[in-house]
Scaffold this motif. Structure first.
Motif, PDB file in Angstrom:
ATOM      1  N   GLY A 117       0.835  -1.191   0.000  1.00  0.00           N
ATOM      2  CA  GLY A 117       0.000   0.000   0.000  1.00  0.00           C
ATOM      3  C   GLY A 117       0.874   1.247   0.000  1.00  0.00           C
ATOM      4  N   CYS A 118       0.320   2.357  -0.455  1.00  0.00           N
ATOM      5  CA  CYS A 118       1.124   3.578  -0.586  1.00  0.00           C
ATOM      6  C   CYS A 118       1.619   4.089   0.769  1.00  0.00           C
ATOM      7  CB  CYS A 118       0.357   4.653  -1.350  1.00  0.00           C
ATOM      8  SG  CYS A 118      -1.268   5.059  -0.696  1.00  0.00           S
ATOM      9  N   HIS A 119       0.709   4.331   1.713  1.00  0.00           N
ATOM     10  CA  HIS A 119       1.128   4.806   3.032  1.00  0.00           C
ATOM     11  C   HIS A 119       2.068   3.791   3.683  1.00  0.00           C
ATOM     12  CE1 HIS A 119      -2.045   7.871   2.882  1.00  0.00           C
ATOM     13  NE2 HIS A 119      -2.863   6.913   2.504  1.00  0.00           N
ATOM     14  N   ALA A 120       1.727   2.516   3.535  1.00  0.00           N
ATOM     15  CA  ALA A 120       2.522   1.457   4.150  1.00  0.00           C
ATOM     16  C   ALA A 120       3.952   1.456   3.633  1.00  0.00           C
ATOM     17  CB  ALA A 120       1.867   0.100   3.903  1.00  0.00           C
ATOM     18  N   SER A 121       4.138   1.726   2.348  1.00  0.00           N
ATOM     19  CA  SER A 121       5.490   1.703   1.772  1.00  0.00           C
ATOM     20  C   SER A 121       6.410   2.665   2.498  1.00  0.00           C
ATOM     21  CB  SER A 121       5.428   2.053   0.279  1.00  0.00           C
ATOM     22  OG  SER A 121       4.733   1.078  -0.445  1.00  0.00           O
ATOM     23  N   GLY A 122       5.961   3.915   2.660  1.00  0.00           N
ATOM     24  CA  GLY A 122       6.792   4.906   3.335  1.00  0.00           C
ATOM     25  C   GLY A 122       7.040   4.547   4.787  1.00  0.00           C
ATOM     26  N   PHE A 123       5.993   4.117   5.479  1.00  0.00           N
ATOM     27  CA  PHE A 123       6.123   3.763   6.889  1.00  0.00           C
ATOM     28  C   PHE A 123       7.104   2.613   7.077  1.00  0.00           C
ATOM     29  CE2 PHE A 123       4.770   1.263  10.599  1.00  0.00           C
ATOM     30  CZ  PHE A 123       4.857   2.228  11.590  1.00  0.00           C
ATOM     31  N   ILE A 124       6.987   1.586   6.260  1.00  0.00           N
ATOM     32  CA  ILE A 124       7.837   0.402   6.413  1.00  0.00           C
ATOM     33  C   ILE A 124       9.294   0.724   6.071  1.00  0.00           C
ATOM     34  CG2 ILE A 124       8.268  -1.913   5.503  1.00  0.00           C
ATOM     35  CD1 ILE A 124       5.130  -2.074   5.165  1.00  0.00           C
ATOM     36  N   LEU A 125       9.512   1.515   5.033  1.00  0.00           N
ATOM     37  CA  LEU A 125      10.878   1.890   4.685  1.00  0.00           C
ATOM     38  C   LEU A 125      11.535   2.681   5.822  1.00  0.00           C
ATOM     39  CD1 LEU A 125      10.410   2.866   0.941  1.00  0.00           C
ATOM     40  CD2 LEU A 125      11.775   0.953   1.805  1.00  0.00           C
ATOM     41  N   LEU A 126      10.749   3.451   6.553  1.00  0.00           N
ATOM     42  CA  LEU A 126      11.279   4.194   7.694  1.00  0.00           C
ATOM     43  C   LEU A 126      11.490   3.310   8.914  1.00  0.00           C
ATOM     44  CD1 LEU A 126       9.070   7.436   7.518  1.00  0.00           C
ATOM     45  CD2 LEU A 126      11.500   7.246   6.914  1.00  0.00           C
ATOM     46  N   MET A 127      10.514   2.439   9.207  1.00  0.00           N
ATOM     47  CA  MET A 127      10.504   1.752  10.492  1.00  0.00           C
ATOM     48  C   MET A 127      11.140   0.368  10.509  1.00  0.00           C
ATOM     49  SD  MET A 127       9.410   3.846  12.669  1.00  0.00           S
ATOM     50  CE  MET A 127       9.146   2.745  14.056  1.00  0.00           C
ATOM     51  N   HIS A 128      11.014  -0.382   9.421  1.00  0.00           N
ATOM     52  CA  HIS A 128      11.554  -1.747   9.437  1.00  0.00           C
ATOM     53  C   HIS A 128      13.036  -1.788   9.818  1.00  0.00           C
ATOM     54  CE1 HIS A 128      12.359  -5.921   8.282  1.00  0.00           C
ATOM     55  NE2 HIS A 128      13.423  -5.446   7.678  1.00  0.00           N
ATOM     56  N   PRO A 129      13.897  -0.975   9.212  1.00  0.00           N
ATOM     57  CA  PRO A 129      15.314  -1.068   9.568  1.00  0.00           C
ATOM     58  C   PRO A 129      15.576  -0.733  11.036  1.00  0.00           C
ATOM     59  CG  PRO A 129      15.013   0.175   7.531  1.00  0.00           C
ATOM     60  CD  PRO A 129      13.662   0.013   8.136  1.00  0.00           C
ATOM     61  N   LEU A 130      14.845   0.246  11.575  1.00  0.00           N
ATOM     62  CA  LEU A 130      15.084   0.684  12.951  1.00  0.00           C
ATOM     63  C   LEU A 130      14.633  -0.373  13.959  1.00  0.00           C
ATOM     64  CD1 LEU A 130      14.030   4.451  12.776  1.00  0.00           C
ATOM     65  CD2 LEU A 130      16.280   3.430  12.382  1.00  0.00           C
TER      66      LEU A 130
END
Length: 319
Positions: A117-130
Motif C-alpha cells: 500500500g502507498c502509506h505502508a510503503s513509506g512507513f515500512i521503509l522508515l521503520m523496518h530497519p530501525l
C-alpha cells in the motif's frame, strides 16, 4: 524475448498507470480483453492463464476471485496484486525489494507478489530497519501520519475534486480521514516492521492530485539505543546504500527543502523515495516522500515485475 502481461482492472487508477507505462516497453505485450467480455469468468481465465504476468488492480474480493481462475498445475503465470487482499498472506511475497537483504530474491522467485500500500510503503521503509536493528523497540508506542494527494482515493475521490466547477470550502483544506483508526494498510504496516502493536495512523488528504509524505515522530529517551538525528541519518545511508530508488537525504536538509517547507509533490512521476531525518537531542522526525501513484502503486508493481522477469529493475521507471 516478449513477455505477455494481462492487467485485470486496467481501467482503475493503478491499472491505467501500469498500462500507460507498459505501452512504452517493446519487450512487453499487453493482452487486452474485449470490453464486452471483461466480466466473463471463462474468458478472463483464458487471458490469465495465457499471460506471463497478471496485474490485479481490483477490489479485494475480485482479486481473490481472479487468482482462483489459475489453472491447476500452471506455475508459469505470475501474479502481482495491487489490492490489500494478500499483503499479509503467508503464501504471497511482499513486494518491497528494499525491505531487507533477501527480499529482492524472494520476489524474483515468487509466483505471487503482493504490491504494498502507498502509506505502508513509506512507513515500512522508515521503520523496518530501525526495529530490526533494535533502535526502535518492538513495543514502542508508534504513531504516524501522512498527507497524500486525492488520486490515492481512486476514481470516485478524483471525480469529487476535479469535476465540480468550484470546490466546497471544506474540500479546499487538508482533511483527516480513516478516523476510526482502522485504516486498511495497518495490518501490513505492523507485519512488515515487526512491531508488537499496530501504529496509531492518521492519514490526511489534500487538494492536490498526487504526491505523498509519511512522517513518524520518535522520542529518543524511549528508544532501544541512544541515537541522535545524525546517527539515524547515517544508519539509513548505510542500510539503503546501493538502492536505486531510495535516496537518503543529507543530515542538513535545508538546501533540498523549499524555504524550510517539505512539499509532498517533489517526487511525482518518479519511482523515487526520499528519506529525511529531522530533529534534535530530544525529538526526531522521520519522513518519506514519494509519488503515491509511482512507488506507492504502479511504479512499485512494475519494479517487482522487472525483478520477476529478470529484466533491469529500473526499466520503464524514472528515478
Amino acid at each position: 524475448m516478449t513477455f505477455k502481461v494481462f492487467i485485470d482492472g486496467r481501467h482503475g487508477t493503478t491499472g491505467l498507470k501500469i498500462d500507460e507505462r507498459l505501452a512504452l516497453r517493446p519487450e512487453i505485450e499487453v493482452l487486452a480483453i474485449p470490453e464486452d467480455k471483461r466480466k466473463d469468468p471463462a474468458v478472463k481465465a483464458e487471458y490469465i492463464n495465457s499471460a506471463d504476468v497478471v496485474f490485479l488492480c481490483l477490489p479485494d474480493a475480485a482479486s481473490k476471485e481472479s487468482v482462483s481462475l489459475l489453472a491447476p498445475g500452471n506455475t508459469r503465470t505470475r501474479f502481482l496484486d495491487a489490492s490489500t487482499a494478500h499483503r499479509t498472506h503467508p503464501d504471497w511475497v511482499y513486494g518491497l525489494p528494499e525491505l531487507n537483504g533477501g527480499q529482492r530474491e524472494r520476489i524474483k522467485n515468487a509466483q505471487k507478489v503482493a504490491v504494498p500500500g502507498c502509506h505502508a510503503s513509506g512507513f515500512i521503509l522508515l521503520m523496518h530497519p530501525l526495529v530490526a536493528a533494535g533502535i526502535v523497540p518492538r513495543d514502542y508506542p508508534v504513531s504516524t501520519y501522512s498527507i497524500t494527494g486525492y488520486s490515492g482515493g481512486g476514481k470516485e475521490m478524483i471525480a469529487s475534486y476535479e469535476e465540480p466547477a468550484s470546490l466546497p470550502d471544506a474540500m479546499k483544506s487538508p482533511r483527516f480521514y480513516a478516523l476510526g483508526l482502522a485504516h486498511k494498510h495497518l495490518p501490513e504496516m505492523q507485519a512488515q516492521t515487526g512491531l508488537a502493536a499496530k501504529p496509531l495512523f492518521t492519514p490526511i488528504v489534500g487538494n492536490f492530485a498526487q504526491g505523498l509524505v509519511v512522517a513518524v515522530p520518535l522520542l529518543p529517551r524511549l528508544l532501544g539505543k541512544q541515537v541522535t538525528p545524525a546517527d539515524v541519518q547515517a544508519f539509513y545511508s548505510e542500510y539503503y546504500a546501493g538502492e536505486v530508488f531510495v535516496r537518503v537525504m543529507p543530515a542538513d536538509a535545508t538546501p533540498v527543502l523549499d524555504n524550510g517547507f517539505l512539499p509532498a509533490t517533489a517526487c511525482n512521476d518518479t519511482n523515487r523515495v526520499e528519506i529525511f531525518v529531522f530533529g534534535h537531542a530530544e525529538q526526531i522526525l522521520l519522513a518519506a516522500r514519494f509519488d503515491n501513484l509511482g512507488k506507492g502503486a504502479s511504479g512499485a508493481a512494475i519494479q517487482c515485475m522487472n525483478i520477476m522477469l529478470g529484466l533491469e529493475e529500473s526499466s520503464g521507471l524514472a528515478i
